[in-house]
Design a protein around this motif. Structure first.
Motif, PDB file in Angstrom:
ATOM      1  N   ALA A   1      -6.257   7.336   4.742  1.00 31.78           N
ATOM      2  CA  ALA A   1      -4.979   6.702   4.449  1.00 31.78           C
ATOM      3  C   ALA A   1      -4.447   5.931   5.648  1.00 31.78           C
ATOM      4  CB  ALA A   1      -3.970   7.761   4.015  1.00 31.78           C
ATOM      5  N   ALA A   2      -4.666   6.481   6.833  1.00 38.09           N
ATOM      6  CA  ALA A   2      -4.113   5.865   8.037  1.00 38.09           C
ATOM      7  C   ALA A   2      -4.746   4.507   8.308  1.00 38.09           C
ATOM      8  CB  ALA A   2      -4.305   6.782   9.231  1.00 38.09           C
ATOM      9  N   HIS A   3      -5.900   4.257   7.721  1.00 34.59           N
ATOM     10  CA  HIS A   3      -6.567   2.992   7.984  1.00 34.59           C
ATOM     11  C   HIS A   3      -6.298   1.933   6.917  1.00 34.59           C
ATOM     12  CE1 HIS A   3      -8.506   5.619  10.842  1.00 34.59           C
ATOM     13  NE2 HIS A   3      -8.808   4.534  11.513  1.00 34.59           N
ATOM     14  N   LEU A   4      -5.362   2.264   6.062  1.00 33.14           N
ATOM     15  CA  LEU A   4      -4.905   1.300   5.066  1.00 33.14           C
ATOM     16  C   LEU A   4      -4.127   0.210   5.800  1.00 33.14           C
ATOM     17  CD1 LEU A   4      -4.968   1.551   1.945  1.00 33.14           C
ATOM     18  CD2 LEU A   4      -2.699   2.473   2.057  1.00 33.14           C
ATOM     19  N   GLU A   5      -4.361  -1.042   5.453  1.00 29.36           N
ATOM     20  CA  GLU A   5      -3.645  -2.108   6.156  1.00 29.36           C
ATOM     21  C   GLU A   5      -2.954  -3.087   5.226  1.00 29.36           C
ATOM     22  OE1 GLU A   5      -6.000  -4.214   8.936  1.00 29.36           O
ATOM     23  OE2 GLU A   5      -6.536  -2.429  10.059  1.00 29.36           O
ATOM     24  N   PRO A   6      -1.970  -2.614   4.493  1.00 33.87           N
ATOM     25  CA  PRO A   6      -1.240  -3.531   3.636  1.00 33.87           C
ATOM     26  C   PRO A   6      -0.158  -4.224   4.448  1.00 33.87           C
ATOM     27  CG  PRO A   6      -0.391  -1.344   3.355  1.00 33.87           C
ATOM     28  CD  PRO A   6      -1.384  -1.272   4.465  1.00 33.87           C
TER      29      PRO A   6
ATOM     30  N   VAL B   1       0.777   1.278  13.574  1.00 37.33           N
ATOM     31  CA  VAL B   1       0.875   0.496  12.345  1.00 37.33           C
ATOM     32  C   VAL B   1       2.189  -0.268  12.307  1.00 37.33           C
ATOM     33  CG1 VAL B   1       1.192   0.678   9.846  1.00 37.33           C
ATOM     34  CG2 VAL B   1      -0.656   1.929  10.960  1.00 37.33           C
ATOM     35  N   SER B   2       3.274   0.437  12.621  1.00 41.14           N
ATOM     36  CA  SER B   2       4.557  -0.252  12.552  1.00 41.14           C
ATOM     37  C   SER B   2       4.698  -1.256  13.693  1.00 41.14           C
ATOM     38  CB  SER B   2       5.706   0.757  12.550  1.00 41.14           C
ATOM     39  OG  SER B   2       5.474   1.780  13.458  1.00 41.14           O
ATOM     40  N   GLY B   3       4.033  -0.957  14.809  1.00 40.93           N
ATOM     41  CA  GLY B   3       4.092  -1.890  15.929  1.00 40.93           C
ATOM     42  C   GLY B   3       3.367  -3.190  15.631  1.00 40.93           C
ATOM     43  N   ALA B   4       2.428  -3.158  14.688  1.00 33.52           N
ATOM     44  CA  ALA B   4       1.616  -4.341  14.414  1.00 33.52           C
ATOM     45  C   ALA B   4       2.315  -5.304  13.466  1.00 33.52           C
ATOM     46  CB  ALA B   4       0.269  -3.919  13.831  1.00 33.52           C
ATOM     47  N   GLY B   5       3.613  -5.132  13.295  1.00 33.94           N
ATOM     48  CA  GLY B   5       4.364  -6.107  12.505  1.00 33.94           C
ATOM     49  C   GLY B   5       4.369  -5.819  11.021  1.00 33.94           C
ATOM     50  N   ARG B   6       3.948  -4.624  10.647  1.00 32.93           N
ATOM     51  CA  ARG B   6       3.952  -4.290   9.236  1.00 32.93           C
ATOM     52  C   ARG B   6       5.331  -3.813   8.815  1.00 32.93           C
ATOM     53  NH1 ARG B   6      -1.516  -4.302   8.138  1.00 32.93           N
ATOM     54  NH2 ARG B   6      -1.897  -4.341  10.345  1.00 32.93           N
ATOM     55  N   THR B   7       5.635  -4.006   7.563  1.00 36.23           N
ATOM     56  CA  THR B   7       6.876  -3.488   7.028  1.00 36.23           C
ATOM     57  C   THR B   7       6.589  -2.081   6.517  1.00 36.23           C
ATOM     58  OG1 THR B   7       7.261  -5.737   6.277  1.00 36.23           O
ATOM     59  CG2 THR B   7       8.752  -4.039   5.459  1.00 36.23           C
TER      60      THR B   7
ATOM     61  N   GLY C   1       0.873  -1.166   0.000  1.00 36.48           N
ATOM     62  CA  GLY C   1       0.000   0.000   0.000  1.00 36.48           C
ATOM     63  C   GLY C   1       0.902   1.205   0.000  1.00 36.48           C
ATOM     64  N   SER C   2       0.680   2.133  -0.907  1.00 38.87           N
ATOM     65  CA  SER C   2       1.571   3.283  -0.855  1.00 38.87           C
ATOM     66  C   SER C   2       0.786   4.563  -0.728  1.00 38.87           C
ATOM     67  CB  SER C   2       2.493   3.314  -2.062  1.00 38.87           C
ATOM     68  OG  SER C   2       1.742   3.273  -3.222  1.00 38.87           O
ATOM     69  N   LEU C   3       1.419   5.472  -0.074  1.00 32.54           N
ATOM     70  CA  LEU C   3       0.790   6.716   0.300  1.00 32.54           C
ATOM     71  C   LEU C   3       1.775   7.810  -0.072  1.00 32.54           C
ATOM     72  CD1 LEU C   3      -1.676   7.592   1.639  1.00 32.54           C
ATOM     73  CD2 LEU C   3      -0.620   7.258   3.843  1.00 32.54           C
ATOM     74  N   LEU C   4       1.687   8.256  -1.318  1.00 30.04           N
ATOM     75  CA  LEU C   4       2.656   9.247  -1.765  1.00 30.04           C
ATOM     76  C   LEU C   4       2.105  10.645  -1.586  1.00 30.04           C
ATOM     77  CD1 LEU C   4       4.209   7.671  -4.941  1.00 30.04           C
ATOM     78  CD2 LEU C   4       4.580   7.221  -2.540  1.00 30.04           C
ATOM     79  N   GLU C   5       0.837  10.724  -1.299  1.00 30.68           N
ATOM     80  CA  GLU C   5       0.210  12.030  -1.179  1.00 30.68           C
ATOM     81  C   GLU C   5      -1.065  11.810  -0.385  1.00 30.68           C
ATOM     82  OE1 GLU C   5      -0.563  15.186  -4.600  1.00 30.68           O
ATOM     83  OE2 GLU C   5      -2.050  13.596  -4.547  1.00 30.68           O
ATOM     84  N   VAL C   6      -1.412  12.770   0.417  1.00 33.01           N
ATOM     85  CA  VAL C   6      -2.643  12.625   1.184  1.00 33.01           C
ATOM     86  C   VAL C   6      -3.790  13.193   0.373  1.00 33.01           C
ATOM     87  CG1 VAL C   6      -3.861  13.638   3.112  1.00 33.01           C
ATOM     88  CG2 VAL C   6      -1.719  12.470   3.491  1.00 33.01           C
ATOM     89  N   GLY C   7      -4.847  12.433   0.244  1.00 26.96           N
ATOM     90  CA  GLY C   7      -6.041  12.964  -0.412  1.00 26.96           C
ATOM     91  C   GLY C   7      -6.024  12.869  -1.923  1.00 26.96           C
ATOM     92  N   THR C   8      -5.230  11.965  -2.480  1.00 24.48           N
ATOM     93  CA  THR C   8      -5.241  11.779  -3.930  1.00 24.48           C
ATOM     94  C   THR C   8      -6.632  11.338  -4.368  1.00 24.48           C
ATOM     95  OG1 THR C   8      -3.028  10.938  -3.680  1.00 24.48           O
ATOM     96  CG2 THR C   8      -4.018  10.713  -5.833  1.00 24.48           C
TER      97      THR C   8
END
Lengths: 428, 292
Positions: A173-178, A205-211, A103-110
């Motif tokens: 965006a913050a609720h994206l879970e890739p 998010v990072s604490g939940a084991g995501r890369t 999941g990528s987030l290059l901009e908020v609100g695209t």
């Protein structure tokens, strides 16, 4: 868990300078080129076009669950790297291997559409970021609560304040879970309270084991979120390792320092109808604009601003932060010259002087603000306006004296010591 | 109330249970690429949302709203009836001229809308294209399909008009979906070519209004196809919209059936255009973000 999540090998991206403007002007040119001679000439020109490598021989590997920061100055290749990993653009050389959903987030609100309501935009934006409809429905309430926009859910987004707009966009965006999250500098949104909230969310998010691969200019954020850090410079990896070390390398290289910031476009300048920031500079004792200060030298932070509406009492202020984002102090101009006196319209330049032998070694950022105190009104506050580093070359007369080791303390004032000889020690 | 620190962790479900093993390799692509239908299927929800957005915002902040869907064909029909029907004495194969034009406008306006929208779609979505990954084909496809809702509304209007004129449509009406499918394929084919060119050459944007206008006069919207001398009919069939418009009149009004050979030529043209446009699109797709 030491599985590979992301592996990048000799990745390179070449851009042709002026590819769209100089060579291919319009269709007529293209058609004119359809003759054999035209084609040959065209091929020759394409070959000769100036090129540059936005990314060159970049290799690294990220394990599952790692949170890695990417730092570097403007044009270092950070965005290009993220764009390649997000599959928005193709590399010219090398390859990358991604294990898992990205999941990528290059901009908020695209893709936010101003005509649609908040509710509708949550769905649209969620889908654009790659969320499933069911996933969005499940998280809908959470998104709304996080964004603090319950009351305006059915109002068209074009009527939102810019703050509300960014809050809503960020919370989707913050609720994206890739499994692998790629984030460009997007945390610099909203007010400071919301920024803190976003940081907490990122931490969760990072604490939940995501890369996570995270680009930022803010060293404090990188230090807080990422144990590991990659430093890019001119498209190449200059350092890769523990964040403390890499950020220090980066800061000491002076690559990230900005001794002067100017806002030439009044539209983009911080401020309002009362006053507007024009420039911020950092000066040494002699008045020279430099990003590197001797520890003995006084440091001046100079603010230039325009008072646009006459009759306001304006109080300039400067905050100094260190690398660990500790606010060392807040200084404001209470000099009798303008204290409690309404200012006429005009351009003003004021300088706050920090005495020499006061700051510790290291990198500091200065934030510039301007306010009216009664009634309280903030006209602008520019965080991280400029940054500079203080170096201690151990010249005689400094606080450090002959001590060569790691000198502790967030400040290093030269303090007066007094000694009274009290005669011979008592006998036992 | 949750504190900021915990309201984040609440939503992040543990990953371990649903780690996928998919591996994606990113590398320079070599030349031509096959059409990745799997990707399109995977992103069908985005396709739906983009379509839905197009439909939602089209008539927002307009005074008469969705009535525009009906006003557009009705006003055009009125103008054509006055100028071509009344003043120009255009033949209409024995049918009432307003009805004749209306059944021609029904497919034509869908085609013109879809073509126009698809051609500008990529450029309009450049923010999306430079910031988010998704199969780019979704953008033009969504803009072509977004016109179908308007079409359905107009279709009901046309049906009512037909009944009001006392015509009972035959079973041939069941071929309408097929005709619409050919129409959409034609619009997508040309739209894809133009959208891809538009990424690099903004000239396309200015050429489209002329193209659609010109094309309408090459299509039997305001006149019957048999007005074209027989010697040119075969060439005339190269325009896929000829068969579609004639087909609509046959399906709805019981006019003489279209020339099936001409229809076959039309379908062939659509197939060639669509295939070539898909190939070209896939070829250029990876440069969109850099060029747009």
């Amino acid at each position: 868990m030491s599985e590979t999540a992301l592996r990048v090998q000799n990745l390179g991206k070449k851009y042709h300078l002026g590819a769209t403007r100089q060579v291919a002007v319009n269709l007529r040119d293209q058609i004119a080129r359809l003759s054999l001679r035209g084609l040959l000439k065209y091929a020759e020109r394409v070959e000769k076009r100036p090129t540059f490598w936005a990314l060159k021989d970049v290799s690294f590997e990220i394990k599952r669950g790692e949170v890695v920061g990417v730092i570097g100055g403007n044009g270092a290749g950070k965005s290009t790297l993220l764009k390649i990993l997000s599959q928005i653009t193709e590399p010219t050389k090398g390859w990358a291997e991604i294990h898992g959903r990205v999941g990528s987030l290059l901009e908020v609100g695209t893709g936010f559409n101003p005509e649609l309501t908040g509710r509708e935009n949550i769905f649209l934006n969620g889908a654009i970021l790659g969320m499933r409809r069911r996933e969005i429905i499940r998280k809908f309430d959470e998104i709304v609560e996080f964004a603090e926009v319950e009351r305006f859910l059915d109002t068209a987004v074009k009527h939102y304040s810019s703050g509300m707009h960014t809050k809503l966009a960020f919370s989707v965006a913050a609720h994206l879970e890739p499994e692998i999250l790629i984030v460009d500098e997007v945390l610099a949104v909203g007010d400071s309270n919301f920024q803190r909230k976003c940081l907490n969310k990122m931490e969760a998010v990072s604490g939940a084991g995501r890369t996570v691969l995270f680009v930022s200019h803010n060293m404090a954020t990188v230090l807080r979120l990422c144990p590991r850090c990659i430093m890019l410079h001119q498209g190449q990896v200059l350092a890769d390792g523990p964040s403390e070390e890499v950020t220090r390398t980066y800061l000491q290289s002076g690559l990230g320092m900005t001794a002067v910031r100017e806002w030439t476009d009044p539209v983009l300048a911080p401020g309002n109808h009362v006053a507007r920031l024009v420039s911020v500079r950092v000066l040494d004792e002699a008045g020279a604009n430099t990003a590197t200060m001797e520890i003995q030298s006084a440091v001046g932070v100079e603010l230039t601003f325009d008072a646009l509406e006459p009759g306001h009492v304006l109080v300039p202020s400067v905050r100094i932060f260190n690398e660990g984002t500790v606010c060392l102090f807040h200084g404001q101009d209470n000099e009798p010259e303008w204290c409690r006196k309404p200012r006429p319209r005009g351009r003003y330049q004021c300088t706050m002087w920090i005495p020499g032998n006061f700051l510790a070694e290291g990198v500091f950022t200065a934030c510039a603000g301007l306010a009216t105190l009664v009634p309280e009104k903030l006209h602008f506050y520019e965080p991280d306006a400029i940054s500079f580093q203080v170096v201690d070359r151990m010249l005689p007369g400094g606080t450090r004296g002959d001590f060569q080791g790691n000198y502790p303390g967030v400040v290093r004032p030269k303090l007066k010591w007094t000694t009274e000889p009290l005669g011979a020690p008592p006998q036992r | 109330m949750n504190s900021p620190a915990t309201d984040g962790s609440g939503s992040t479900t543990p990953l371990s249970s649903r780690l996928s093993t998919q591996v994606k390799r990113i590398q320079p692509s070599a030349g031509w690429r096959a059409l990745d239908l799997g990707q399109l299927v995977a992103y069908h929800e985005l396709l739906f949302f983009l379509m839905w957005r197009d439909i939602m915002i089209r008539y927002r902040q307009t005074a008469v709203g969705v009535a525009w869907v009906l006003l557009q064909p009705l006003l055009t029909m009125a103008v054509f009836s006055v100028f071509f029907g009344r003043l120009g004495q255009m033949p209409s194969n024995g049918l009432p001229y307003p009805l004749f034009v209306l059944t021609g406008l029904l497919p034509w306006q869908l085609f013109a809308f879809a073509l126009n929208h698809a051609s500008n779609s990529l450029v309009l979505e450049q923010r999306l294209i430079t910031k988010v990954y998704f199969p780019r084909l979704i953008v033009p496809v969504a803009s072509v399909l977004a016109g179908v809702v308007d079409f359905c509304v107009t279709f009901v209007l046309v049906l009512l008009a037909i009944l009001w004129f006392g015509i009972r449509p035959s079973l041939a009406i069941l071929t309408v979906p097929l005709l619409v499918f050919i129409l959409l394929c034609a619009a997508l084919a040309v739209g894809l070519w133009l959208a891809t060119l538009n990424v690099q050459y903004r000239d396309v944007r200015y050429a489209i209004p002329f193209l659609t206008q010109f094309w309408m006069f090459l299509t039997p919207v305001a006149y019957p196809a048999n007005l074209v001398p027989p010697a040119y009919r075969a060439w005339y069939g190269l325009n896929p919209m000829t068969g579609v418009v004639e087909g609509f009149r046959w399906a709805l009004l019981g006019a003489e059936p279209p020339d099936w050979r001409m229809m076959a030529v039309s379908a062939g043209v659509v197939a060639v255009l669509l295939t070539s446009s898909l190939i070209y699109f896939r070829r250029m797709e990876q440069t969109f973000a850099d060029v747009i």
